[in-house]
Structure formats: structure tokens, C-alpha cells
Design a protein around this motif. Structure first.
Motif, PDB file in Angstrom:
ATOM      1  N   ARG A   1       0.802  -1.224   0.000  1.00 13.87           N
ATOM      2  CA  ARG A   1       0.000   0.000   0.000  1.00 13.87           C
ATOM      3  C   ARG A   1       0.835   1.275   0.000  1.00 13.87           C
ATOM      4  O   ARG A   1       0.321   2.347   0.254  1.00 13.87           O
ATOM      5  N   CYS A   2       2.132   1.151  -0.277  1.00 14.94           N
ATOM      6  CA  CYS A   2       2.911   2.392  -0.399  1.00 14.94           C
ATOM      7  C   CYS A   2       2.423   3.115  -1.643  1.00 14.94           C
ATOM      8  O   CYS A   2       2.426   4.328  -1.719  1.00 14.94           O
ATOM      9  N   ASN A   3       2.008   2.346  -2.630  1.00 13.75           N
ATOM     10  CA  ASN A   3       1.441   2.946  -3.825  1.00 13.75           C
ATOM     11  C   ASN A   3       0.457   1.967  -4.458  1.00 13.75           C
ATOM     12  O   ASN A   3       0.866   0.991  -5.067  1.00 13.75           O
ATOM     13  N   GLY A   4      -0.821   2.251  -4.274  1.00 19.66           N
ATOM     14  CA  GLY A   4      -1.851   1.318  -4.701  1.00 19.66           C
ATOM     15  C   GLY A   4      -1.875   1.049  -6.192  1.00 19.66           C
ATOM     16  O   GLY A   4      -2.329  -0.001  -6.629  1.00 19.66           O
ATOM     17  N   THR A   5      -1.369   1.988  -7.005  1.00 22.10           N
ATOM     18  CA  THR A   5      -1.431   1.766  -8.438  1.00 22.10           C
ATOM     19  C   THR A   5      -0.214   0.993  -8.957  1.00 22.10           C
ATOM     20  O   THR A   5      -0.142   0.682 -10.130  1.00 22.10           O
TER      21      THR A   5
ATOM     22  N   TYR B   1      -6.650  -4.075  -8.074  1.00 18.28           N
ATOM     23  CA  TYR B   1      -5.286  -3.548  -8.049  1.00 18.28           C
ATOM     24  C   TYR B   1      -4.272  -4.608  -7.614  1.00 18.28           C
ATOM     25  O   TYR B   1      -3.195  -4.279  -7.123  1.00 18.28           O
TER      26      TYR B   1
ATOM     27  N   PHE C   1      -4.048  -6.585  -5.104  1.00 15.06           N
ATOM     28  CA  PHE C   1      -3.654  -6.682  -3.696  1.00 15.06           C
ATOM     29  C   PHE C   1      -3.719  -8.148  -3.253  1.00 15.06           C
ATOM     30  O   PHE C   1      -4.496  -8.941  -3.779  1.00 15.06           O
TER      31      PHE C   1
ATOM     32  N   ALA D   1       1.926   9.464  -3.535  1.00 14.30           N
ATOM     33  CA  ALA D   1       1.917   8.412  -2.512  1.00 14.30           C
ATOM     34  C   ALA D   1       3.224   7.643  -2.557  1.00 14.30           C
ATOM     35  O   ALA D   1       3.816   7.334  -1.527  1.00 14.30           O
TER      36      ALA D   1
END
Ligand code: SF4
Lengths: 251, 524
Positions: free
Chosen positions: B227-231, B311, B313, B520
Motif C-alpha cells: 500500500r505504499c502505492n496502490g497503483t 489492483y 492486492f 503516494a
């Protein structure tokens, strides 16, 4: 330019019929785990303490679930049931209801990023793509607070965004609504509360509607906007009755 | 060759420790005074690329680690210096290597270190209107859960006007500035019509991710990495897992390695499609933007259908993947990706023929190859400026060495060149997905034993925006002692000013979009 007009026409109509009809296309939502029997399952599997077990049941707190899938894919615990759907938004209990027709026919939404990872914002950006096209419902994204009706907040409210978030809210005319989208904005998620973040948007502005998810898919955010203006009923964020109106997954 | 480089360095600077850690990595342990010379030599004479600066408070010492890499046999070199914690001053490398600028400022802000010779500008990660300069969140004695002591009332923040000319003023834009954008502030210094330069003020989204990982298990820190960068969640979770796997000596099964490539390329394809959409939007080309948006949404749905999450995850785990994929869905995903690519290519053709569009992005926000090298740019931005660096080729991981692909490159370094690189890489991503699917090894998707051990390692990936490095150190009880992530957005924002010299105001959104950086990922 005519090339563009032509290609625009050729793409045809793709727009969802939600909210008039439920959207059943596969891939519009990652779904959420649901409350169920505790047999063979352990609440400890959840890294964010979204699961609690009591009286033989495991309950899910949607303000904390970050879609890590550990409760369905771990060898140490029987998988929790997983439910598709996206109508997850819930009205905060302590906020007053709106008078009907408070906002007229169109609604301006100001988006404030209070420290998200980029996924929540990306899902908000999808709302204006032809698949969701929120303009057809009279929803518009506005760049300024002065004409905004709804403040849509993502992120845990990092310390360095508090002032800007507060300022945006203060500059909005009454009546106004705040929709917090994504678990970070609801509880701080995995980022807050901490030394540099709050425990969500409610630390800074009064939140009217909460949209869980990590990130909430576009339709969940749209549901949040509809709940904010009382055009859709609210879901519930904690067991036993969450989430409302589940939609079956497309085959 | 790594061995030659270490040998030559030893001859020039005898008395330091020169270790070959393995075939592709080495470590030079030296006195703090020697760091600058050795690093300067690695950078300017041996053409190593700056990866990251890792500061660690390891009582009783500070440990400062400048990491460099080259292609193939040149490997990865860590230059490490230690000194007692009470001694907070190090010499800055800034005089020799511009690329370290932001990394040193970051270490200064977060640890309270002083880099002598670095123009001390302050107001970087920690904003001066919020906190006293004495606040150092990454120091071990600081509690991750107790709010930092804030300045009350807040000090008023005034931009520092660097431009010294009559009629000059700085126009602040942000941190909340338009439609759906990440929070950041840009100071446009202007003297009338044109903007002379742009100074970004970032870190509004500073979440202290590295601090939050400390004392937690590696499995928990993985959630933060993702989640440091969701994309670009898959890329970052992969880099993190590779670091942990290196520490534990975990062998990831070949099926998982191939599937990781498939998923990483699916993510790159979606990321680049989104970046193309943003570039179209920034020029006001509504139909082009909405066509790209359609493809982006289809890729999100495809990702969700295939993996369960839009995304990606929750897929990477230390030792492999959390779930397997049957061949049917893999083939369907490939087929869908190919058909989306065909439509993206049609969009590319139309864009190329639309002069009004091309005129807006051509010769806008140009970065020269020399500047790109000097300032250590990475990813599609570097490749559009003629600097062909790509970790998948230079230091392959997860089996990329067995795949055939090339690194698209452009020379012009302008907005249009960056757009062309995005299209070329999208094409190449689908080619890699195809190769992965057609030769998927059978077998488990997760190492049978993924035991961790105390120790430290660096994991890296070529994320959609460029090189990403994750440094992980596990303590004796296997909790995280230090986690540092150096991201492509952080490396590239350091060079954003190169693209924003003397431009006209209406080009600003276009330059921003063709850089396509994430806050982010930068702020962490
Ligand atoms: S998916 Fe949600 S409920 Fe399940 S383990 Fe992860 S965070 Fe907890």
C-alpha cells in the motif's frame, strides 16, 4: 477531428445502469468477507483486527478490512465466506438526515486526498469514465470548495494534510455533506492513527457517510454519494446485517 | 565486472574492506571521509547508477549505505560507512552526484543527520509550518504510535522565492488543486507570461510507512509495502518479498516466479494505459481520454476477474503467491489483454495523426540525456530521454532473464517521447504476459518452507514508473528492525525541475501528466 467523433460513436454505449438496475458485470468489485460461523476459523488470522469472534461466530468490522484475503487464502484457518456486491456505504449514526431536495438536481463533489495510496483516487477517477459516467446522475467533480456540495475524502488524514482538509471543508457552503471513502479514511486503516496520521477523516471533519473497501470500487463510492443525498438506503458497517443488498457474482 | 571494480577501488583506496557478497553484489566498508570520493568515482568513472541511500540507527553506530548498480556483471555495490550515534555529521555527496540530493535531505529530516556541504533547505519531508526542526521521527527512541509534538499554533508558511528579478512572483498551486489529483503543492515562479521554474513541495501525504513497519512481522510489513502505492502495488509487494526471501534463503518455485512476471506485466499494462489516459486529459482531448479510460476500466475488471482484486492486492507472499491460477483463466486473461492492446494501438495511431494533440506534447517538458543521467532519473522518463535503464534487463529477478523483450527507448526526451515509450512498453508487457502464459511451469506456487532469519537484504523491481528498491533488516526476533523503500517517483521528482524551466503556464498540466509521478509513492 471527425475521426474522433466517429471513433467516439463506434465505442457504443457501455454505461452501467446502476442505480436503476444492479450492475452484474464481473470484475466491478472485489467483494468483502462476511460474518459467519467460527468453526475451523480463527479471528487472529486478520492482520488488522477486522475480525472478532464471539459466541461461535466470526464478525467482520468493515471499517478495518483492507482486502488482504488472508482470511480466505490462509492454510491456518478455514476460509471465510466472501460476498460480491458493492452497496457498502453507510450513514454515520450521529449525523442528521438531510431535508429532501436539499441539493437540487445536480451535485458538485470536491475530492480531497488526505494521504491515500493512490488506489482510492484511481477508483474515484473511474467514476467519470464512460462505464460509470456519473454526470448522467447530475454528479460533477469540482475543483473548488466554493461551489461544492459534497466533500469526498480519501486517506487517513495525514498530519500535513489536516490544515488543507479543514480549510476545504470550511470554505464549502451549507448544506454540505462529507463522504469518507476507503478504510484509511474510516479508521486510519494500516496507516493510522500513528505519529504522523489521524484515525481517518472524522478526526478533522464531520463524516456523514462511510464507504468501506481497500479501495472501494467505483460503484461503492457512487453508492456513497447516493446515500449522502438520500437517493439510496444505507448499508451497515458492522455485523450482523452487513453489507446490505448483496449482488450475486456474475457466473 | 564487479570483481575488477572492487580490485581497482582497493588499489586506489587501500585500507577499507572490500567484500564480494555474491557473484552480483559487493560491499565496500570505509571511513565516512572516504565515502564521497569512492561514490564519486563509481558514479562518474565506472558509470554506476545511484539506487538509494539507506540510513540506519544501529546502536552504538550510525550506518549509512549508498547503493549503486550497473548492468549484468557490474552488479550492485553498497558503500557503507559507520560512526558513533552521537556524531551526526556526514559529508554530503551532492558536489559529486546530483542524484543523491533528495535522499540526503530525507535522511536529514527523518533522522536529524547533517550532510555537510549540502545546501540545507529545510521544509522537505517534514513541513516547517507543522513541526519543529528538532523532530526526528525515524530515530529509534521515537514512538510510532504517539503523535509527534506539533507546533501550536501553526507557523505561517511562506514560499521561498528563489527567482530574483523585478516583477517576479511565485504562484502556489495546491495542495488541493483540481479534479481528482493527489495532494501536492507547486510553486510556479513567474515574471509575467512564462513560468521560469517550478518548485514542488511534496510530502503532504507522508505516512511514515517505514516507521510503521518497525517492530512488526515481515508478513505485516508486506501489507505496508503493497500500500505504499496502490497503483503499483504488485511491483512493490514483489520487491519487498524478494528482499525477505533473500534474507531467509527462500527458493521461490518456478511456477510462482513466472506467474509473478505475468501479474507484474498486467499491472504495468494497466498503469501505462492509465498514464496515457491522463496525458490525453491534460491536453483536453476528451474523446481520446475517454477511450483510454474505457480500456483502463476493462483492465481493472480483468485484473479483478483473474485475481480477485482490481489492483492486485493480496497476491504476493513471502515464498511465492497466495493463490494459484488455472490455465483457463490465464489464457482468457491473455486473450483479453491482447484484444485491449489492439484497441490501445488503434488509439495510438489516431493520436499520432492528430496534429492538435501532438503539437501540445511535442517539445514540452524536455529532459536531455545528460541531465537524466546526472540526476539519476529512472523508468519510462529516463528511457524517453535516451537512457535505457531497466532493472528487468540490468539486474534481472524472478526469471526475467529467460524472457525475450527489448527496452523501448526514445531520444527526444519531451512529452511526446514519454508517451511513445508508454505505448511501446504496454505492447511489450502484453508480449511478456504471452510468454509467461505459454510456458507456465507446473508445480507449487509457494515455497514449502519460507523460514526467515535475522539479517538484511535489498530487493528490487522495475515498477511501472521505474526502479524500486526495498531494504529490509530483520532483528533476532524476526521483527522488522529497518525497512527503507526507494521508489521511482522519489528518484524522478528529484529531477522534475529539469522539465520545468521556462514553459508557458498552460503546459504545466501536460508536463505533470507526461511525468506521471505519484505522490503516494514519493511521500510514503
Ligand atoms: S480480508 Fe479483511 S477481514 Fe480478511 S483478513 Fe484481510 S483485512 Fe482481515
Amino acid at each position: 477531428m471527425s475521426r474522433w467523433v466517429l471513433s467516439g460513436l463506434k465505442t457504443g454505449i457501455k454505461t452501467t445502469h446502476y442505480p436503476a438496475q444492479q450492475e452484474i458485470h464481473a470484475g466491478v468489485s472485489p467483494g468483502l468477507p462476511v460474518t459467519g460461523s467460527a468453526e475451523g476459523r480463527t479471528a487472529e488470522i486478520c492482520p488488522t483486527a477486522a475480525l472478532t469472534s464471539s459466541e461461535g461466530r466470526i464478525e467482520v468490522n468493515y471499517r478495518r478490512c483492507i482486502h488482504c484475503f488472508r482470511c480466505v487464502r490462509s492454510a491456518e484457518s478455514a476460509p471465510l465466506d466472501w460476498q460480491q456486491g458493492y452497496e457498502w456505504a453507510a450513514r454515520a449514526a450521529d449525523r442528521p438526515a438531510l431535508e429532501t431536495g436539499a441539493f437540487g438536481r445536480s451535485l458538485n463533489v470536491l475530492v480531497v486526498d488526505a494521504g491515500d495510496c493512490g488506489a482510492c483516487l484511481s477508483e474515484i477517477a473511474q467514476l467519470t469514465n464512460p462505464y460509470y459516467n456519473i454526470h448522467r446522475l447530475g454528479f460533477f467533480i469540482t475543483p473548488t470548495p466554493r461551489n461544492a456540495d459534497v466533500l469526498l475524502v480519501v486517506g487517513p488524514a495525514t498530519d500535513q494534510m489536516r490544515a488543507a482538509l479543514k480549510k476545504a471543508y470550511d470554505a464549502m457552503p451549507e448544506p454540505r455533506r462529507v463522504v469518507a471513502a476507503g478504510v484509511c479514511a474510516l479508521s486510519g486503516g494500516i496507516f493510522g492513527p500513528s505519529l504522523v496520521s489521524g484515525a481517518g477523516a472524522a478526526d478533522v471533519v464531520p463524516v456523514d457517510v462511510e464507504v468501506p473497501g481497500c479501495p472501494p470500487p467505483p460503484l461503492a463510492i457512487l453508492h456513497g454519494l447516493l446515500v449522502a443525498v438520500e437517493r439510496k438506503p444505507s448499508a451497515f458497517l458492522s455485523s450482523p446485517s452487513a453489507p446490505a443488498n448483496p449482488v450475486e457474482a456474475a457466473p | 565486472m564487479l570483481a575488477d571494480v572492487l580490485r581497482e577501488a582497493e588499489m586506489r583506496w587501500p585500507g577499507n574492506l572490500y567484500n564480494r557478497v555474491d557473484a552480483r553484489s559487493g560491499e565496500i566498508e570505509c571511513a565516512p571521509e572516504a565515502v564521497s570520493e569512492i561514490c564519486g568515482w563509481l558514479f562518474s568513472e565506472r558509470e554506476y547508477i545511484f539506487a538509494c541511500l539507506i540510513a540506519e540507527e544501529r546502536s552504538p553506530d550510525w550506518e549509512l549505505r549508498y547503493v549503486w548498480y550497473g548492468a549484468g556483471d557490474d552488479g550492485v555495490i553498497h558503500v557503507v560507512a559507520r560512526q558513533p550515534v552521537a556524531e551526526q555529521t556526514f559529508a554530503s555527496l551532492i558536489g559529486r552526484v546530483h542524484a543523491v540530493d533528495w535522499s540526503e535531505r530525507e535522511a536529514e529530516d527523518l533522522f536529524g543527520l547533517v550532510f555537510q556541504g549540502h545546501p540545507r533547505l529545510g521544509d522537505f519531508v517534514l513541513h516547517d509550518d507543522r513541526w519543529n526542526r528538532e523532530v526526528t521521527p525515524m530515530r529509534k527512541q521515537v514512538d510510532a504510535n504517539a503523535p509527534l509534538v506539533r507546533l501550536l499554533p501553526e507557523r505561517e508558511w511562506r514560499p521561498l522565492l528563489v527567482l530574483n528579478a523585478p516583477g517576479g512572483f511565485a504562484m502556489p498551486i495546491g495542495p488541493v488543486y483540481s479534479g481528482v489529483t493527489e495532494s501536492a503543492l507547486f510553486l510556479l515562479e513567474t515574471q509575467g507570461e512564462d513560468v521560469i521554474r517550478c518548485v514542488p513541495r511534496l510530502f503532504y501525504k507522508y505516512r511514515a510507512l517505514e516507521k510503521l513497519a518497525e517492530g512488526r512481522t515481515a508478513a505485516y510489513a508486506l501489507l505496508l509495502a503493497e500500500r505504499c502505492n496502490g497503483t503499483s502495488a504488485f511491483a512493490h509487494s514483489l520487491a519487498f518479498c524478494q528482499a525477505a526471501e533473500k534474507i531467509g534463503g527462500v527458493n521461490v518455485p518456478s511456477r510462482a516466479r513466472a506467474l509473478r512476471i505475468l501479474l507484474a506485466e498486467l499491472e504495468r499494462f494497466r498503469h501505462h494505459t492509465a498514464a496515457i489516459r491522463e496525458i490525453c486529459e491534460s491536453t483536453g482531448l476528451a474523446v481520446g481520454a475517454s477511450e483510454a479510460a474505457i480500456l483502463e476500466e476493462e483492465l481493472l475488471r480483468l485484473s479483478c476477474q483473474y485475481t480477485g482484486h482490481r489492483y492486485l492486492f493480496g497476491l504476493n507472499t513471502i515464498g511465492g503467491l497466495t493463490r494459484d491460477f488455472e490455465i483457463g483463466p490465464c489464457l482468457q486473461t491473455l486473450e483479453m489483454a491482447q484484444s485491449i492492446l489492439r484497441r490501445l494501438e488503434r488509439l495510438e495511431q489516431r493520436l499520432r495523426r492528430t496534429n492538435t494533440f501532438v503539437d501540445r506534447i511535442e517539445e514540452v517538458g524536455s529532459v536531455s540525456p545528460q541531465d537524466a543521467r546526472e540526476f539519476g532519473l529512472v523508468g519510462p522518463i529516463a528511457r524517453a530521454s535516451g537512457v535505457a535503464r531497466d532493472l528487468r534487463k540490468m539486474q534481472p529477478y524472478s526469471g526475467y532473464e529467460n524472457f525475450s523483450f527489448n527496452v523501448p527507448q526514445e531520444q527526444a526526451g519531451d512529452g511526446y517521447a514519454r508517451l511513445r515509450v508508454l505505448f511501446a512498453e504496454a505492447r511489450q508487457a502484453v508480449g511478456l504476459i504471452e510468454q509467461a502464459v505459454s510456458a507456465l511451469p507446473l508445480g507449487p506456487i509457494r515455497a514449502e518452507t519460507a523460514h526467515l532469519a535475522p539479517g538484511a537484504a535489498l530487493g528490487w523491481v522495475e515498477a511501472p514508473r521505474g526502479a524500486a528498491f526495498h531494504w529490509l533488516r530483520l532483528a533476532d526476533d524476526l521483527t522488522v528492525e529497518r525497512y527503507h523503500l526507494a521508489t521511482p517517483s522519489f528518484l524522478n521528482w528529484n529531477g522534475f525541475h529539469l522539465a520545468t524551466e521556462n514553459f508557458s503556464f498552460q503546459d504545466f498540466p501536460i508536463i505533470l501528466a507526461t511525468f506521471g509521478l505519484s505522490m503516494a509513492e514519493n511521500d510514503r
